[in-house]
Design a protein around this motif. Structure first.
Motif, PDB file in Angstrom:
ATOM      1  N   ARG A 111      -7.055  -2.922  -2.806  1.00 19.58           N
ATOM      2  CA  ARG A 111      -5.799  -2.500  -2.178  1.00 19.58           C
ATOM      3  C   ARG A 111      -5.960  -1.127  -1.533  1.00 19.58           C
ATOM      4  O   ARG A 111      -5.983  -0.112  -2.220  1.00 19.58           O
ATOM      5  CB  ARG A 111      -4.670  -2.465  -3.215  1.00 19.58           C
ATOM      6  CG  ARG A 111      -3.313  -2.089  -2.613  1.00 19.58           C
ATOM      7  CD  ARG A 111      -2.217  -2.209  -3.658  1.00 19.58           C
ATOM      8  NE  ARG A 111      -2.361  -1.225  -4.711  1.00 19.58           N
ATOM      9  CZ  ARG A 111      -1.859   0.004  -4.664  1.00 19.58           C
ATOM     10  NH1 ARG A 111      -1.184   0.401  -3.605  1.00 19.58           N
ATOM     11  NH2 ARG A 111      -2.020   0.830  -5.677  1.00 19.58           N
ATOM     12  N   PRO A 112      -6.071  -1.067  -0.197  1.00 15.78           N
ATOM     13  CA  PRO A 112      -6.186   0.238   0.457  1.00 15.78           C
ATOM     14  C   PRO A 112      -4.847   0.968   0.449  1.00 15.78           C
ATOM     15  O   PRO A 112      -3.785   0.348   0.574  1.00 15.78           O
ATOM     16  CB  PRO A 112      -6.604  -0.127   1.885  1.00 15.78           C
ATOM     17  CG  PRO A 112      -6.050  -1.498   2.095  1.00 15.78           C
ATOM     18  CD  PRO A 112      -6.111  -2.179   0.755  1.00 15.78           C
ATOM     19  N   GLY A 122       1.276   7.238  -0.049  1.00 12.61           N
ATOM     20  CA  GLY A 122      -0.049   7.699  -0.441  1.00 12.61           C
ATOM     21  C   GLY A 122      -0.145   9.170  -0.756  1.00 12.61           C
ATOM     22  O   GLY A 122      -1.249   9.711  -0.876  1.00 12.61           O
ATOM     23  N   LYS A 123       0.984   9.830  -0.947  1.00 14.98           N
ATOM     24  CA  LYS A 123       0.984  11.273  -1.181  1.00 14.98           C
ATOM     25  C   LYS A 123       0.280  11.633  -2.487  1.00 14.98           C
ATOM     26  O   LYS A 123      -0.640  12.459  -2.509  1.00 14.98           O
ATOM     27  CB  LYS A 123       2.427  11.801  -1.191  1.00 14.98           C
ATOM     28  CG  LYS A 123       3.214  11.476   0.062  1.00 14.98           C
ATOM     29  CD  LYS A 123       4.645  11.975  -0.006  1.00 14.98           C
ATOM     30  CE  LYS A 123       5.470  11.301  -1.084  1.00 14.98           C
ATOM     31  NZ  LYS A 123       5.676   9.853  -0.848  1.00 14.98           N
ATOM     32  N   SER A 124       0.724  11.026  -3.591  1.00 15.43           N
ATOM     33  CA  SER A 124       0.103  11.299  -4.885  1.00 15.43           C
ATOM     34  C   SER A 124      -1.347  10.830  -4.903  1.00 15.43           C
ATOM     35  O   SER A 124      -2.222  11.483  -5.490  1.00 15.43           O
ATOM     36  CB  SER A 124       0.887  10.617  -6.010  1.00 15.43           C
ATOM     37  OG  SER A 124       2.202  11.131  -6.091  1.00 15.43           O
ATOM     38  N   THR A 125      -1.600   9.706  -4.263  1.00  9.64           N
ATOM     39  CA  THR A 125      -2.963   9.183  -4.199  1.00  9.64           C
ATOM     40  C   THR A 125      -3.891  10.170  -3.494  1.00  9.64           C
ATOM     41  O   THR A 125      -5.040  10.365  -3.919  1.00  9.64           O
ATOM     42  CB  THR A 125      -2.974   7.825  -3.471  1.00  9.64           C
ATOM     43  OG1 THR A 125      -2.189   6.890  -4.218  1.00  9.64           O
ATOM     44  CG2 THR A 125      -4.385   7.291  -3.319  1.00  9.64           C
ATOM     45  N   GLN A 181       2.494   4.675   6.416  1.00  7.13           N
ATOM     46  CA  GLN A 181       1.704   3.461   6.628  1.00  7.13           C
ATOM     47  C   GLN A 181       0.194   3.725   6.549  1.00  7.13           C
ATOM     48  O   GLN A 181      -0.582   3.250   7.379  1.00  7.13           O
ATOM     49  CB  GLN A 181       2.077   2.822   7.967  1.00  7.13           C
ATOM     50  CG  GLN A 181       3.521   2.339   7.997  1.00  7.13           C
ATOM     51  CD  GLN A 181       3.906   1.687   9.311  1.00  7.13           C
ATOM     52  OE1 GLN A 181       3.204   1.809  10.318  1.00  7.13           O
ATOM     53  NE2 GLN A 181       5.030   0.983   9.308  1.00  7.13           N
ATOM     54  N   GLY A 182      -0.189   4.514   5.548  1.00  5.38           N
ATOM     55  CA  GLY A 182      -1.597   4.736   5.286  1.00  5.38           C
ATOM     56  C   GLY A 182      -2.278   5.765   6.166  1.00  5.38           C
ATOM     57  O   GLY A 182      -3.507   5.924   6.108  1.00  5.38           O
TER      58      GLY A 182
END
Length: 267
Positions: free
Chosen positions: A16-17, A42-45, A211-212
């Protein structure tokens, strides 16, 4: 090159990207840079990838040095990471947890870790909690202790994931003011904030993830626009300046809800 540079990052979990080929302009010392965006952007990631807590490919450099090539101890000297919540179940006092964070990855100069830990607790205005058990604290108190753990080693790079989420208004001001002072001492500060009003007031630069990838990056006045709020957050909003000269974000309606109402009116 002084600062944090991120180039062509790909971050995900299994198949899962989450972030794809993400590059950001140089995140400079002396400034507070905020990561913002909708849920699951994706901020925390991204913070976890920088701290080597999530698998990533691409380039992550601090002052030109590849952070991924460093040992865990070397990274601990350079990076302070404040997660959204502290793990529960630790039978330690506040002072003990901050001393443990100080000792991670380095010898304590002068052999006086207790004194250094108390200095940091006093700086944050929570010295009265020093002998309290961590598990007995409120959510907001735990967040302030987490910040103490993150800054006690005097890191070059400070990463903070939703540092104000459990704080009352006065503590929010104290914490964000402290981040500005930490940045002014020549450090790189990168924080995730959901509250765009706080980001507008306290950030020097805002990076909007969507959106990534990166949707926008720049000063709050350039990034926080009605167009961005519509396209990224799905809301109709106004961005105005208050009597003190600060930006204010006023949300008027959810676009999807407004469209649904319009359709129903014509049935």
């Amino acid at each position: 090159m002084s600062g944090l540079s991120l180039n062509h990052l790909n971050v995900g979990y299994g198949r899962r990207p989450v972030l794809r080929d993400l590059s950001l302009p140089l995140i400079r010392p002396g400034e507070v840079t905020v990561l913002a965006g909708p849920n699951a952007a994706g901020k925390s990631t991204l913070l976890r990838a920088i701290a080597r807590l999530a698998p990533a490919t691409g380039e992550i450099r601090l002052d030109g040095e590849d952070l991924r090539s460093l040992s865990a101890a070397a990274r601990a000297k350079k990076i302070g990471f404040m997660p959204q919540t502290l793990p529960s179940g630790a039978a330690l006092s506040v002072l003990e947890t901050v001393i443990a964070a100080l000792r991670a990855g380095q010898a304590v100069e002068g052999g006086r870790p207790g004194q250094r830990a108390m200095e940091v607790l006093t700086r944050l205005g929570i010295e009265q909690l020093a002998l309290s058990d961590l598990d007995q604290l409120s959510g907001g108190q735990r967040q302030m202790v987490s910040l103490a753990q993150a800054i006690v080693r005097d890191p070059r790079l400070l990463l903070l994931d939703e540092p104000t989420s459990a704080l009352d208004l006065a503590r929010q001001v104290r914490l964000l003011g402290e981040l500005r002072r930490i940045a002014a001492e020549g450090r790189v500060v990168l924080a995730v904030l959901h509250d765009l009003a706080l980001a507008a007031r306290w950030a020097d630069r805002i990076a909007i993830l969507h959106q990534g990838g990166l949707y926008a990056f720049g000063p709050p006045a350039e990034v926080l626009t009605p167009v961005m709020l519509a396209e990224v957050y799905g809301v109709r909003a106004r961005v105005e300046t208050c009597s003190q000269g600060h930006l204010m974000v006023q949300i008027d309606s959810e676009i999807a809800a407004a469209v649904s109402s319009d359709l129903n009116a014509h049935v």
